[in-house]
Write an enzyme that holds these catalytic residues in place. Structure first.
Site, mmCIF file in Angstrom:
data_model
loop_
_atom_site.group_PDB
_atom_site.id
_atom_site.type_symbol
_atom_site.label_atom_id
_atom_site.label_comp_id
_atom_site.label_asym_id
_atom_site.label_seq_id
_atom_site.Cartn_x
_atom_site.Cartn_y
_atom_site.Cartn_z
ATOM 1 N N GLU A 38 -1.395 7.540 1.483
ATOM 2 C CA GLU A 38 -1.089 5.983 1.619
ATOM 3 C C GLU A 38 -2.003 5.491 2.723
ATOM 4 O OE1 GLU A 38 2.484 3.982 1.568
ATOM 5 O OE2 GLU A 38 3.285 5.074 0.047
ATOM 6 N N LYS A 71 9.225 -6.026 -4.353
ATOM 7 C CA LYS A 71 9.409 -5.187 -3.160
ATOM 8 C C LYS A 71 10.204 -5.767 -2.080
ATOM 9 C CE LYS A 71 7.137 -1.258 -0.881
ATOM 10 N NZ LYS A 71 5.558 -0.817 -0.410
ATOM 11 N N GLU A 124 3.030 -6.094 -5.205
ATOM 12 C CA GLU A 124 4.353 -5.713 -5.532
ATOM 13 C C GLU A 124 5.358 -6.766 -5.463
ATOM 14 O OE1 GLU A 124 5.352 -1.260 -6.151
ATOM 15 O OE2 GLU A 124 4.004 -1.426 -4.336
#
Length: 454
Positions: free
Chosen positions: A266, A323, A320
């Site tokens: 990531e 989240k 998202e």
């Protein structure tokens, strides 16, 4: 002279292979988190991925609809087990076998599953039970793959935060936190024995968030800066990404595992956040991701690993909205859920030249801005683990970490000029065109003389 047509065919084939290799960007991947209620259909996702220069996608779980939709696309797929599955995988080999039977065998090889990540940032979760069971879980998943005759085709690993490093500055002094002791050594022995990568999550964004000087921002965004000298190697680092990757390489080397492949699982930069979030903006996100992509495409590598680009998974494909955490956690997406770009970083296969990135946009000093005159600092930050919607806390030291940065006088920002990498991309393209011209002329000359003799 009868051999000439074969020579011409060989030269043409060689050229096509050269172009294929040059244009292949297998080092570029992207993360696809699913903590959202507005995501496109799996088939739409597959079409989007095929339309951009992304060769791999990382899932935090193993959604069968997404895996199936990616069948016959050639896109490499990373799937993952949740942190909550680790105890069961560790204690019950039959559970591991069932997991493989359910999440791999129905789809492979049509769906090109290349890696299974067991958990996410477990070693910095402060959950000793999970930490102790991580390696047995990985071993049981590997054994299940071996039993299915897939052990040499699909790798098994886990993903770490930069918090596993005790020291990261200078990069040549990178070392793992000794408190992990035999646990980390066992994981690295597993990676080495099975040819699986050491995957980690470097985030220059977090480094800037804890040191908001303009030079730090330039350093993190691959933009012009003074550079920083590694006193041990006399290498001047020009960007945070290279420094972080090389710190991990040094840590692996210090434990005798320098041949273990490094994968960036990531990395990214949010384009918006809360009012008190430091650093998120369209300009900064475009600069970081765009210049990172240009840097990877240049194939320059890092000072300690030159001449190649590490596999790097951008964070992320979409936002998202479900989240937890600050707004910046929900806004990393390169694409909107209507499949249009949030901002252009040159991923379109029709135009892979990176446009010059925007200048850095320093955020106003916020309540979490820190300043220090010491040479190193230790900061603890909380990041959200995407695969099980839980949070993990990681502590790291020095300027090379993803979650914290020392802000002393020796932490001069380092980065690489975007124009330098962009020029390298152009040179590669010019070189390819030159190859095309040369191979075409040589093939035509060979054919001319062959037909002249017949």
């Amino acid at each position: 002279m009868v051999v000439l047509p074969y020579t011409a065919a060989f030269l043409l084939l060689s050229f096509l292979l050269t172009v294929k290799i040059a244009n292949s960007q297998s080092f570029l991947g992207i993360n696809y988190g699913q903590l959202a209620d507005n995501l496109p259909t799996p088939s739409s996702n597959a079409k989007l991925l095929q339309s951009i220069s992304i060769q791999k996608v990382r899932l935090y779980g193993s959604d069968p609809a997404i895996i199936k939709a990616l069948a016959n696309t050639g896109i490499g797929i990373v799937i993952g087990t949740a942190n909550g599955d680790i105890p069961g995988l560790a204690s019950d080999p039959h559970f591991a076998k069932s997991w493989i039977n359910t999440n791999v065998l129905p789809f492979y090889p049509a769906s090109n599953i290349i890696l299974i990540t067991v958990g996410n940032e477990v070693m910095t979760s402060n959950d000793q039970n999970l930490m102790n069971k991580l390696l047995p879980a990985m071993q049981n998943v590997q054994n299940a793959l071996n039993d299915a005759s897939l052990g040499g085709k699909i790798k098994v690993s886990t993903v770490h935060s930069m918090g596993v490093l005790k020291q990261s500055e200078p990069p040549s002094s990178g070392s793992f936190d000794p408190s992990y002791g035999d646990l980390m050594k066992g994981l690295l022995e597993f990676n080495s024995a099975n040819g699986s990568p050491f995957a980690f999550n470097p985030y220059p964004y977090f480094a800037y968030r804890s040191d908001t000087r303009p030079e730090t921002l330039a350093f993190c965004l691959f933009q012009p800066n003074a550079g920083r000298m590694d006193g041990n190697t006399k290498i001047k680092y020009m960007n945070m990404f290279d420094a972080q990757v090389d710190a991990v390489y040094s840590a692996l080397n210090s434990m005798g595992f320098k041949n273990v492949e490094i994968v960036v699982a990531e990395t990214g930069w949010p384009f918006k956040g809360d009012d008190n979030d430091v650093g998120p903006s369209i300009e900064n996100a475009k600069a970081y991701n765009g210049n990172l992509i240009a840097h990877l495409r240049s194939m320059v590598g890092t000072p300690l690993m030159p001449g190649k680009s590490v596999d790097t998974y951008l964070f992320a494909l979409y936002d998202e909205d479900l989240k937890p955490g600050p707004g910046s956690e929900r806004s990393p997406g390169l694409f909107k859920t209507d499949l249009t770009m949030v901002y252009d970083v040159g991923l379109s296969t029709s135009n892979q030249t990176q446009s010059p990135a925007a200048s850095p946009q320093p955020s106003p000093t916020a309540t979490n801005t820190t300043t220090s005159t010491t040479t190193t600092s230790t900061t603890t930050s909380t990041t959200t683990s995407n695969n099980n919607s839980s949070t993990s806390t990681s502590t790291s030291t020095g300027t090379g970490t993803s979650t914290s940065t020392g802000t002393g006088t020796n932490t001069v920002t380092i980065n690489i000029s975007s124009s330098s990498d962009i020029n390298k991309v152009y040179l590669i393209k010019i070189f390819n065109l030159g190859l095309l011209y040369g191979f075409t002329r040589l093939s035509l000359i060979c054919l001319f003389f062959y037909y002249l003799q017949t």
